[in-house]
Design a protein around this motif. Structure first.
Motif, PDB file in Angstrom:
ATOM      1  N   PRO A   1     114.695 -20.653 -33.669  1.00  0.00           N
ATOM      2  CA  PRO A   1     115.299 -19.680 -34.586  1.00  0.00           C
ATOM      3  C   PRO A   1     115.748 -20.348 -35.879  1.00  0.00           C
ATOM      4  CG  PRO A   1     116.075 -19.320 -32.350  1.00  0.00           C
ATOM      5  CD  PRO A   1     115.260 -20.578 -32.305  1.00  0.00           C
ATOM      6  N   ALA A   2     115.657 -19.607 -36.979  1.00  0.00           N
ATOM      7  CA  ALA A   2     115.915 -20.184 -38.297  1.00  0.00           C
ATOM      8  C   ALA A   2     117.337 -20.714 -38.428  1.00  0.00           C
ATOM      9  CB  ALA A   2     115.639 -19.135 -39.380  1.00  0.00           C
ATOM     10  N   TYR A   3     118.283 -20.168 -37.686  1.00  0.00           N
ATOM     11  CA  TYR A   3     119.683 -20.574 -37.816  1.00  0.00           C
ATOM     12  C   TYR A   3     120.041 -21.768 -36.937  1.00  0.00           C
ATOM     13  CZ  TYR A   3     120.138 -17.822 -33.521  1.00  0.00           C
ATOM     14  OH  TYR A   3     119.995 -17.332 -32.251  1.00  0.00           O
ATOM     15  N   VAL A   4     119.116 -22.213 -36.097  1.00  0.00           N
ATOM     16  CA  VAL A   4     119.378 -23.355 -35.218  1.00  0.00           C
ATOM     17  C   VAL A   4     118.966 -24.634 -35.940  1.00  0.00           C
ATOM     18  CG1 VAL A   4     118.820 -24.452 -33.027  1.00  0.00           C
ATOM     19  CG2 VAL A   4     119.051 -21.970 -33.146  1.00  0.00           C
ATOM     20  N   PRO A   5     119.870 -25.595 -36.116  1.00  0.00           N
ATOM     21  CA  PRO A   5     119.482 -26.863 -36.758  1.00  0.00           C
ATOM     22  C   PRO A   5     118.402 -27.562 -35.948  1.00  0.00           C
ATOM     23  CG  PRO A   5     121.880 -26.652 -36.632  1.00  0.00           C
ATOM     24  CD  PRO A   5     121.312 -25.544 -35.798  1.00  0.00           C
ATOM     25  N   PHE A   6     117.257 -27.779 -36.580  1.00  0.00           N
ATOM     26  CA  PHE A   6     116.120 -28.329 -35.839  1.00  0.00           C
ATOM     27  C   PHE A   6     115.228 -29.082 -36.814  1.00  0.00           C
ATOM     28  CE2 PHE A   6     111.916 -28.087 -33.808  1.00  0.00           C
ATOM     29  CZ  PHE A   6     112.240 -28.546 -32.542  1.00  0.00           C
ATOM     30  N   GLU A   7     115.088 -30.382 -36.609  1.00  0.00           N
ATOM     31  CA  GLU A   7     114.254 -31.220 -37.456  1.00  0.00           C
ATOM     32  C   GLU A   7     113.353 -32.075 -36.583  1.00  0.00           C
ATOM     33  OE1 GLU A   7     116.638 -33.519 -40.060  1.00  0.00           O
ATOM     34  OE2 GLU A   7     117.506 -31.784 -41.108  1.00  0.00           O
ATOM     35  N   LEU A   8     112.061 -32.052 -36.877  1.00  0.00           N
ATOM     36  CA  LEU A   8     111.117 -32.876 -36.129  1.00  0.00           C
ATOM     37  C   LEU A   8     111.228 -34.338 -36.511  1.00  0.00           C
ATOM     38  CD1 LEU A   8     107.880 -30.691 -36.149  1.00  0.00           C
ATOM     39  CD2 LEU A   8     109.590 -30.902 -34.352  1.00  0.00           C
ATOM     40  N   GLY A   9     111.575 -34.614 -37.748  1.00  0.00           N
ATOM     41  CA  GLY A   9     111.663 -35.996 -38.200  1.00  0.00           C
ATOM     42  C   GLY A   9     110.315 -36.673 -38.354  1.00  0.00           C
ATOM     43  N   VAL A  10     109.270 -35.879 -38.618  1.00  0.00           N
ATOM     44  CA  VAL A  10     107.927 -36.424 -38.834  1.00  0.00           C
ATOM     45  C   VAL A  10     107.660 -36.405 -40.329  1.00  0.00           C
ATOM     46  CG1 VAL A  10     105.471 -36.151 -38.364  1.00  0.00           C
ATOM     47  CG2 VAL A  10     107.146 -35.618 -36.590  1.00  0.00           C
ATOM     48  N   GLY A  11     107.736 -37.580 -40.952  1.00  0.00           N
ATOM     49  CA  GLY A  11     107.542 -37.674 -42.386  1.00  0.00           C
ATOM     50  C   GLY A  11     106.146 -38.131 -42.761  1.00  0.00           C
ATOM     51  N   PHE A  12     106.002 -38.431 -44.039  1.00  0.00           N
ATOM     52  CA  PHE A  12     104.702 -38.827 -44.573  1.00  0.00           C
ATOM     53  C   PHE A  12     104.206 -40.116 -43.926  1.00  0.00           C
ATOM     54  CE2 PHE A  12     102.432 -41.514 -47.614  1.00  0.00           C
ATOM     55  CZ  PHE A  12     101.326 -40.717 -47.886  1.00  0.00           C
ATOM     56  N   MET A  13     105.098 -41.082 -43.723  1.00  0.00           N
ATOM     57  CA  MET A  13     104.676 -42.364 -43.179  1.00  0.00           C
ATOM     58  C   MET A  13     104.146 -42.226 -41.757  1.00  0.00           C
ATOM     59  SD  MET A  13     104.971 -44.496 -45.593  1.00  0.00           S
ATOM     60  CE  MET A  13     104.699 -45.977 -44.640  1.00  0.00           C
ATOM     61  N   VAL A  14     104.822 -41.409 -40.944  1.00  0.00           N
ATOM     62  CA  VAL A  14     104.379 -41.223 -39.554  1.00  0.00           C
ATOM     63  C   VAL A  14     103.019 -40.547 -39.524  1.00  0.00           C
ATOM     64  CG1 VAL A  14     104.908 -40.067 -37.382  1.00  0.00           C
ATOM     65  CG2 VAL A  14     106.736 -41.166 -38.670  1.00  0.00           C
TER      66      VAL A  14
END
Length: 753
Positions: free
Chosen positions: A236-249
């Motif tokens: 859900p949009a209101y739940v803090p959620f980050e994959l942490g997959v950036g450009f380097m990965v």
């Protein structure tokens, strides 16, 4: 004779360390006596003991250069079978030697060599059909093949969903090839492809409706995962959620899978720019020794969302491994949309309302029986449509379902609860998925006006309130003594002398701000723990009659829960004067402690959407405001000026003003106090009187190009709601901002009845 000078010891010449040559499939078929096979064996001996299968075969995925499998000798076949058996090993003991390799090799020996080296499909096409049918293996997990065979490696044929939704029959779709009855990822990607190829909203809705209708009827267990993957949000949009997959990965994973040199990969980035297109092009020419097992939607969703749980020093490496394995298993277009899912940008043109429309239509069509479609006519390809009462009746039911689902979602934007609530049917959905403390509502917005004269022209004589539009941050405040309503684990508990309450804060865009404002959270306890006033005025005499439920709330003994709409404003801790919005943005956003707060804030409330678990959205603004100002009194802790304060927003009612000049005076006062302008809100619902000029044409003289006619003014009325309408830019809320003053000449000519 001088002694001979001793020869200087020779120093080895400095040479660059040679990069290991890229492994090719030819090295697996070289004779046993050649160095290549020996180096391969030595390299395997140095590896850390681990189970390597097709799902996580990072080192064993090789590129095909030039090889002819038909010309290989028997020793090559034996080596290939042992390699396949090694991949299929299930356990690795402490000594590093794999168990049951010989047994697996003996089993694989009975299979033809062609089954071990299936040519990899590079592109997913809606017109291309797989040549070998895949027999599902229910015992194998979604992310780990039980064995290496062509039956496990064949993808499922995509489905063409671009067909009339009212004639689409999910029960006629063959799902026997779906592994374990679960939705293959290729089916979802096929829908992605069809949607991304058009800009027609009708076609997008048709494709998504048929896709979701198929899931509701044949694979409901994967409906939720598919909805989140389609919505471009994994939670859900209101739940803090980050994959942490950036450009380097991503870049590293694409490079290791494709085997491209950095310069070649950089060239692809410069050419395409989109990570999904880059990954697709980089892997388009890749061939694998054995085709990996096809992905399923549930498997992709679980593994992608699992990335957010990886924390710590090794999280970057672990995330890279997961991403690499997913890209290895993905086929053709699956690579493109898989990478786009990881970065949160599908680029398919299906926005939230479109997806909700398709979901509602699919649910409505699923509830209908075959008899409801009896006699329906197919849509003509071109030309005028023939009258079709059956189609009109079905479309009316679908339109009603769309209104219901949209209404429920903007009040409770959570696909988990929506899918669960819609399973028994559309009837009663609003009661099963109600407004809940802990789940934010999409906020109501105001329509822009250009002057105060336009406000009176739009609202006429209807009663309204003009409030100061402060320069702060929109706040939605959820408080409940017994904790949240639902399974969500957000928010925080606040304890003190007055007891304990649960609180959660949201922004205008439904972002969780609980950790940003611990001082506002502490304020929540004071709002619920204080005694209520004994003398309570009745609802205004000029307002409509309140419902029995609303009247009971006015006489309640205590407040146990509420949802407030408010504005957070930075203030001076000594004088209480308003500060600019820029000072408010200087506060930290995460892990804020009370002792570290330097910018004092004040919460100005202006609406009440829920009280004691009773939603108030259908009550007029006059009733909601009266409950708010009677039961939730202003508060400030004088002993600690750094704590947040609570107040009601300044306002003036039209019933107390003698002329529009009084409203202009109030506007000047709030602007002087650093407000942005005014928010004008209807207190009671009514109708807007408008005027429209239309032409009544007489007979046209085509030869002279003239037309004689008469212009008349026709009055029309539009409903103006005073209720709270989530996610709507209502005409019942009018915004007048400074800097937009202008005189509208047409207003003077607008005659109201």
């Amino acid at each position: 004779m001088p002694p001979k000078r001793a020869a200087a010891p020779s120093t080895p010449s400095k040479t660059k360390k040679a990069k290991p040559a890229q492994t090719s499939i030819a090295s697996f078929f070289s004779p046993p006596g050649k160095p290549k096979a020996a180096s391969l064996t030595a390299d395997r001996a140095k590896r850390e003991p681990s189970v390597v299968d097709l799902a996580d075969s990072d080192d064993d995925v090789v590129q095909v250069t030039a090889v002819d499998l038909v010309q290989q000798v028997d020793s090559d076949e034996v080596l290939a079978r042992k390699l396949a058996a090694e991949w299929a090993g299930d356990e690795v003991p402490a000594n590093g030697k794999r168990k049951a390799v010989d047994e697996v090799a003996a089993t694989e020996q009975k299979k033809p060599i062609a089954a071990l080296f299936v040519r990899r499909e590079t592109k997913l096409s809606l017109e291309t059909k797989p040549k070998v049918e895949a027999k599902p293996n229910a015992e194998a997990g979604p992310s780990r093949p039980a064995s290496i065979s062509s039956a496990r490696a064949e993808p499922v044929e995509p489905i063409d969903f671009d067909t009339d939704s009212l004639l689409f029959r999910p029960d006629e779709v063959d799902v026997s090839k779906w592994p374990g009855g679960r939705l293959p990822y290729s089916i979802l990607v096929g829908a992605y492809v069809q949607v991304s190829r058009t800009r027609s909203r009708l076609l997008i809705v048709r494709v998504l409706t048929n896709f979701l209708h198929l899931l509701i009827a044949r694979c409901p267990q994967d409906l939720l995962a598919a909805l989140y993957l389609l919505s471009n949000h994994l939670r859900p949009a209101y739940v803090p959620f980050e994959l942490g997959v950036g450009f380097m990965v991503l870049s590293k994973a694409i490079k290791e899978v494709s085997g491209l040199q950095p310069r070649d990969l950089k060239r692809l980035w410069e050419k395409h720019g989109d990570p999904g297109d880059v990954a697709f092009e980089a892997k388009s020419n890749l061939r694998t020794l054995v085709a990996p097992a096809p992905l399923s939607v549930r498997d992709v969703y679980d593994r992608v969302t699992g990335l957010a749980k990886l924390k710590g020093q090794q999280s970057g490496k672990l995330k890279g491994d997961v991403v690499r394995r997913l890209i290895v298993q993905a086929r053709g277009e699956e690579v493109r949309f898989l990478v786009r899912t990881l970065i949160g940008n599908l680029r398919i043109g299906a926005v939230r309302l479109t997806l909700l429309t398709a979901f509602a239509r699919a649910a409505a069509l699923h509830e209908m029986s075959r008899d409801d479609f009896e006699g329906i006519l197919p849509l003509p390809e071109k030309g005028k449509k023939s009258p079709d009462p059956v189609r009109e009746r079905i479309e009316a039911r679908c339109a009603a379902a769309v209104r219901l689902v949209r209404k429920v979602y903007v009040r409770h934007p959570n696909y988990d609860d929506l899918v669960k609530g819609i399973q028994p049917g559309l009837e009663g959905l609003e009661q099963r998925v109600p407004v809940s403390v802990g789940v934010p509502l999409s906020p109501m917005l105001g329509s822009i006006t250009r002057s105060i004269d336009e406000v009176y022209a739009r609202l006429g004589s209807l009663p309204f309130a003009a409030e100061a539009k402060l320069d702060g941050q929109r706040l939605q405040m959820h408080i409940r003594a017994d904790g949240p309503q639902g399974d969500d684990d957000g928010g925080r508990w606040v304890e003190g002398e007055g007891g304990r309450v649960w609180v959660r804060l949201f922004s205008r865009h439904l972002e969780d701000m609980t950790e940003k404002y611990p001082d506002v959270c502490a304020l929540a306890l004071a709002l619920l723990s204080r005694p209520l006033p004994s003398d309570r005025a009745d609802f205004p005499s000029w307002s409509s009659s309140p419902t029995p439920t609303v009247r009971e709330l006015l006489n309640t003994g205590n407040v146990t829960s509420l949802i407030l709409d408010a504005e957070i404003v930075a203030v001076d801790k000594d004088t209480g004067q308003h500060r600019t919005f820029q000072e408010l943005t200087n506060r930290a956003k995460k892990d804020v402690r009370l002792e570290d707060i330097k910018v004092v804030v004040e919460v100005y409330s202006f609406d009440l959407m829920l009280l004691n678990d009773v939603p108030l959205l259908s009550a007029p603004f006059s009733h909601r405001r009266h409950l708010l100002r009677t039961l939730i009194q202003p508060f400030a802790d004088k002993s600690n000026p750094m704590l947040a304060r609570f107040a009601h927003i300044a306002n003036v009612d039209s019933l107390d003003m003698k002329s529009p000049a009084d409203l202009r005076t109030f506007f000047d006062e709030v602007v002087e106090q650093k407000a942005e302008g005014l928010m004008v809100k209807l207190l009671e619902s009514g109708e807007q009187a408008t005027a429209e000029i239309i032409d009544i044409d007489a007979e046209d003289d085509e030869e002279e190009g003239e037309a004689e006619g008469e212009a008349i003014e026709v009055g029309r009325k539009k409903p103006l709601p005073a209720t709270y309408e989530p996610d709507q830019r209502s005409m019942g809320w009018l915004k007048v901002k400074k800097g937009r003053w202008c005189v509208v000449s047409t207003v003077a000519n607008l005659r109201l009845p």
